[in-house]
Every structure is written in C-alpha cells, then in structure tokens.
Motif scaffolding. Structure first.
Motif, short mmCIF file in Angstrom:
data_model
loop_
_atom_site.label_atom_id
_atom_site.label_comp_id
_atom_site.label_asym_id
_atom_site.label_seq_id
_atom_site.Cartn_x
_atom_site.Cartn_y
_atom_site.Cartn_z
N ASP A 141 0.75 -1.52 0.33
CA ASP A 141 0.15 0.13 0.11
C ASP A 141 0.97 1.82 0.57
N ARG A 142 1.99 0.99 -0.72
CA ARG A 142 2.97 2.59 -1.12
C ARG A 142 3.29 2.39 0.17
N CYS A 143 3.53 1.53 1.14
CA CYS A 143 4.24 2.16 3.00
C CYS A 143 5.58 1.31 3.16
N GLN A 144 6.46 1.64 3.20
CA GLN A 144 7.46 0.47 3.64
C GLN A 144 7.06 -0.76 4.39
N LEU A 145 7.78 -2.03 5.03
CA LEU A 145 7.35 -2.27 5.69
C LEU A 145 9.09 -3.02 5.95
N ASP A 146 9.23 -3.42 7.59
CA ASP A 146 10.32 -3.89 8.35
C ASP A 146 9.73 -5.50 8.63
N PHE A 147 11.19 -6.00 9.39
CA PHE A 147 10.72 -6.99 10.49
C PHE A 147 11.93 -6.62 11.85
N ARG A 148 10.77 -7.57 12.56
CA ARG A 148 11.18 -7.65 14.03
C ARG A 148 11.84 -9.04 14.34
N PHE A 149 12.75 -9.49 14.61
CA PHE A 149 13.45 -11.10 14.58
C PHE A 149 13.66 -10.52 15.29
N HIS A 150 12.78 -11.86 16.65
CA HIS A 150 13.07 -11.79 18.26
C HIS A 150 13.82 -13.16 18.56
N MET A 151 15.13 -12.92 19.20
CA MET A 151 15.80 -14.34 18.93
C MET A 151 16.46 -14.47 20.35
N HIS A 152 16.11 -15.66 20.26
CA HIS A 152 16.41 -16.29 21.65
C HIS A 152 17.90 -17.56 21.55
N LYS A 153 18.23 -17.68 22.72
CA LYS A 153 18.69 -18.86 22.82
C LYS A 153 18.38 -19.70 23.31
N ASN A 154 18.93 -20.92 22.85
CA ASN A 154 17.85 -22.28 23.29
C ASN A 154 18.43 -22.82 24.63
N GLY A 155 18.17 -24.00 25.36
CA GLY A 155 18.71 -24.80 25.82
C GLY A 155 19.69 -25.66 25.98
N ASN A 156 20.27 -25.91 23.74
CA ASN A 156 21.60 -25.95 23.55
C ASN A 156 22.84 -25.40 23.61
N ASN A 157 22.35 -23.57 23.63
CA ASN A 157 23.19 -22.26 23.55
C ASN A 157 22.98 -22.40 22.28
N GLN A 158 21.98 -22.01 20.94
CA GLN A 158 21.83 -21.75 19.92
C GLN A 158 20.89 -21.42 19.56
N TRP A 159 20.63 -20.17 18.40
CA TRP A 159 19.76 -19.03 18.39
C TRP A 159 18.45 -19.80 17.38
N ILE A 160 17.88 -18.95 17.80
CA ILE A 160 16.31 -19.11 17.60
C ILE A 160 15.65 -18.54 17.29
N PRO A 161 14.57 -17.98 15.93
CA PRO A 161 13.95 -17.28 15.86
C PRO A 161 12.53 -17.38 16.25
N ALA A 162 12.91 -16.86 17.50
CA ALA A 162 11.43 -17.24 18.68
C ALA A 162 10.14 -16.49 17.87
N GLY A 163 10.16 -15.16 17.73
CA GLY A 163 8.64 -14.91 17.35
C GLY A 163 9.43 -13.54 16.67
N ILE A 164 8.97 -13.61 15.39
CA ILE A 164 8.88 -12.35 13.84
C ILE A 164 7.81 -11.63 13.59
N GLY A 165 7.72 -10.05 13.65
CA GLY A 165 6.46 -9.53 13.41
C GLY A 165 7.04 -8.43 12.52
N ALA A 166 5.62 -7.97 11.32
CA ALA A 166 5.79 -7.61 10.21
C ALA A 166 5.41 -6.32 10.82
#
Ligand SMILES: Nc1ncnc2c1ncn2[C@@H]1O[C@H](COP(=O)(O)OP(=O)(O)O)[C@@H](O)[C@H]1O
Ligand SMILES: [Mg+2]
Length: 458
Positions: free
Chosen positions: A313-338
């Motif tokens: 709709d002629r409006c720019q778009l970006d994203f929030r990637f909420h990242m966490h380290k899990n119980g195995n010490n790996q990064w996971i994208p836990a939630g993504i908002g546009a």
C-alpha cells in the motif's frame, strides 16, 4: 551427574539432618552416603543425610538446616547431583531490573507483568526472582529477592547470590553508570553468568561487525560520526541515506536524506505527531539545518546507506526478529513481527502510525507464492547475524531483537540489534504462542547456563 525434580518440604525439627525419600536417594546415586554437600546459588552447607520410606521424590529440610541454608520456599524444584556427594537445588535465577518511577506500587514498574511471566515459567522447576541493584548485599553475598507465591503475589526473601542473572535493567543511561558497571563486574568475577550485558548502541554494533564478512553482507554501509564530506560522498553514491542517533530508540531523532540530481536535497523526519518533509537546493543548507537541530548530539549520530524496502500500500515494511538462545545454546528466531510504516513516516514504529502484521501475511502480499522461501532465508540470515554479533561481542548475549529489512530483490538487511528487545510484537493475536515460546527460551537458556540439564552438555 543426574538431574530430577523433587518436592521440598519444610519440617520443624531443629536437627541438621536432610531426609530423602528412598527413590530420590537412589536416583541421585547417593548409596552409602551419610553426609552431603547441599548447594543453593553460591552457598553450600554440609548436612547429614538419611533415607525415608515414602513413594515419590521428597526432600525434607529441617528448621535446623534452614537456619544456615536459605531456601526460598517449599515445593517442587530441580535437584542436581553435581559431584560425588554434592546436591544442588535450583537453579536460583535472578532477573535484574529496577523501578523506573520511584513510588510505583509494583516493584518493577511496567516490566512487572513480563517479569511475573518469566518467573511463572520456572514454577515447580526453579527458584526465580526479581531484584534491583539495591537488593544485593555484596558483603553477605545475598540478595533480597522478590518471589511469587501461589496466588501470584510478591514476597521478599533473602537468598544466596543466584546461579544466573537475566539482565533487564530498563534504563539505557543508568546502565552506563559506574555503580551498574561494578555490579556486572562483580557477578562476572564470581563466575555467575549474566545475560545480556547491556543495551547495544547502533554505532558500536556497526563497528564490532565491521570486520565480519558474513555479517557485513547484510549491513547497510554505516559510518559513525561522519563528517559533512562523508555524508555528501555517501549521498552521491546511494542518493538515499538514514541519519540516526547511535544510542536512540523508537525512531526518535531519525532523518531520512535523499538526493535528486535535478530537484535537490530532501529531508524527512518526525516531529511530534507530524511527518515533516523539507527540500533544499544545496547540500550546505541542508547540513546547516541538521547541525542546528542536533547541536552537540551530532557526534552521536551514524549515517547509513538507505535501503529501498518492500512496500505494501505504498508504505514501507520491515521486520522484528526476536531471537533467543535455547537450552542447547543455539540461536532461534522465537517470534517475527512485520511492521508496516504509517504513510509518509520514516520508520515503521507503531507509535508513528505503523501497523503490526504476521510475516506470512506481509510477505505473501509482497512476494506471492515466493513468500515462504524469503521468510526461511531471512530466518537463516537472522541466526547468522546473531551468531556474528555474539562472536564479536566481548560479553554474554542470550536474547536479541533484530530490526530486519527486506528489499525488492529479496536481499536481507539489518538496521539495528536490540539487547533488551521490547515485546510489543507478541501482542498480535497470531503471535501470542510465539510470545510464550520466547519466555520459555529464556528459562531454558537459564537452565543451560546454570548447568541444570540432564544428559548432553554435562
Ligand atoms: N538504512 C536504512 N534504510 C532503510 N530504512 C531504515 C534504515 N535505517 C532505519 N530504517 C528504518 O527506520 C526504522 C528505525 O530504525 P532503527 O535503526 O531500528 O532505529 P530505532 O532505534 O529508532 O528503532 C527501521 O526499523 C527501518 O524501518
Ligand atoms: Mg529499531
């Protein structure tokens, strides 16, 4: 090593004997042991141990034991047998934060709800509490923590220094004070893991990724504290720049500069609730206006290559990637908002008229059937970027909020990394379960850092 849960009971005896039900005694491989080291946080005591015939995993702490062992409450919790004769209860996890407004009725102001949610995730598994810098007693090595009872009300309890600290200090400025720095140093000196270290400054993040090719591929060209000449050079190169405060947030103080060879220079920014657009015939007069507006803050600014973001709709778009380290010490994208910007706005913040959408919805409008491929690619990039920030950063990180842009060609760009990310994306009805998952990752990562894990990694 073995890990299990047990039901801790408080008995009134004055002796210094710890009673364990037979099955617990067996599971913890204590056979033949008459005395144990009992550990909670950084406190350890020696106690006589006896078995008791009762089914299930039960552990009885007498008043005598409790007089020198500061267990916050009875009920279920993990118990870990760490060495030959050592039992550790916990983990004891402290969430470090502070009241923003003195006199607030809740201890942690607007963060109270979130902190309660984190504490509840550890219910019947761990001892989790909130605390503020003033609740620590370094001489005694104790903390006067805020715990939650079964009714969800706060109660205070003095406990030993925790096994892990989750840092949610709310104030960017206060966090740079010598007082707060010394608190963090003292935890580190005692080998108590603390995440995240502090707020991240945009300029610092760009600098720390400056020699990391994997991350650089996704960073718009960025120059902290640029000279006028540098800004001019970059405008000629890209025709489009963002000029933003290194330590800023919420889109405050951000300017969007564009250069059109025939029409001149344009500056867009937000002033109160208005979007402002100004035009200049020459570079000097534009710079003069910016320098006047910024005054001494000008040397905190970063200039950045502008990215032509996806639009709907002629409006720019970006994203929030909420990242966490899990119980195995790996990064996971836990939630993504546009986030879709308000018309004419330079940023996508909801406060500036932006709207929140699911990434699937937003990307399918922009890319049709290709949406999922792009989203999976963006997730992989977000993980790589988190790893890159972590490997170049001298302190511990366990959670990041990445502001990610996607351009028309599907390239992925990072504008900013937040170390104390807000949680507004999880208010979207379709992202509530991701919000819960996000809190679970915090808990799992605390288990990892405190080594309260069975099996692998021990
Ligand atoms: N280089 C850039 N190119 C295009 N858009 C940008 C750029 N930098 C920032 N933005 C837009 O402005 C928003 C806010 O910028 P950000 O760096 O996250 O600052 P803040 O700390 O104020 O959130 C971003 O989410 C994005 O929409
Ligand atoms: Mg941002």
């Amino acid at each position: 090593m073995s890990l299990t849960t047990c039901n801790v009971h408080f008995s009134q005896q004055s002796d210094k004997i710890v009673y364990l039900s037979r099955s617990l005694y067996k599971q913890l491989k204590l056979s033949g042991k008459r005395s144990i080291q009992l550990k909670l946080g950084n406190e350890i005591i020696t106690a006589t141990v006896r078995q008791l015939s009762r089914s299930g995993n039960h552990l009885y702490l007498s008043a005598g034991v409790r007089s020198s062992f500061r267990v916050p409450k009875s009920g279920n919790v993990y118990v870990l047998s760490t060495a030959d004769d050592e039992l550790q209860l916990g983990p004891l996890v402290g969430i470090l934060t502070d009241t923003i407004n003195q006199g607030d009725s809740y201890p942690f102001g607007s963060l109270s709800g979130f902190i309660k949610q984190v504490i509840r995730t550890g219910d019947r598994k761990a001892y989790m509490f909130g605390f503020t810098p003033n609740d620590i007693n370094w001489q005694q090595e104790t903390v006067n923590g805020y715990f939650l009872n079964a009714q969800g009300d706060w109660f205070r309890k003095i406990v030993p220094l925790p096994d892990v600290v989750y840092n949610r200090l709310p104030n960017r400025k206060a966090e740079t004070s010598p007082f707060i720095s010394s608190i963090r140093e003292r935890f580190v000196k005692r080998k108590i893991p603390l995440f995240n270290w502090s707020f991240l400054n945009k300029a610092d993040v760009y600098t720390l990724l400056d020699k990391d090719p994997e991350a650089l591929a996704h960073l718009p060209e960025s120059v902290p504290n640029p000279s006028s000449n540098k800004i001019k050079e970059m405008l000629e190169k890209y025709h489009f720049l963002y000029y933003k405060p290194g330590g800023g947030s919420l889109g405050i103080g951000i300017y969007r500069l564009t250069y059109h060879p025939t029409r001149g220079y344009f500056v867009r920014y937000r002033s109160g609730s208005e979007n402002v657009l100004l035009r200049y015939n020459n570079f000097q007069s534009m710079m003069k206006m910016l320098q006047n507006r910024l005054g001494s803050r000008v040397n905190q600014y970063v200039v950045q290559q502008g990215i032509r973001l996806l639009e709907i709709d002629r409006c720019q778009l970006d994203f929030r990637f909420h990242m966490h380290k899990n119980g195995n010490n790996q990064w996971i994208p836990a939630g993504i908002g546009a986030k879709k910007a308000g018309r004419g706005s330079v940023t996508t913040h909801v406060k500036s008229g932006g709207t929140l959408m699911t990434p699937e919805h937003a990307l399918s409008r922009a890319f049709g059937s290709e949406a999922n491929v792009i989203l999976e690619k963006a997730k992989r990039v977000a993980i790589k970027l988190s790893e890159a920030i972590e490997r170049n950063y001298p302190h511990r990180l366990g959670e990041l909020g990445l502001d990610i842009g996607i351009d028309m060609q599907g390239n992925i760009w990072m504008f900013e990394a937040n170390a104390k990310p807000g949680r507004s994306i999880f208010k979207h009805p379709a992202l509530r379960s991701e919000g819960k998952a996000s809190v679970s990752y915090i808990f799992e990562h605390c288990l990892y850092l405190s080594r309260f894990q069975g099996g692998k990694g021990l």
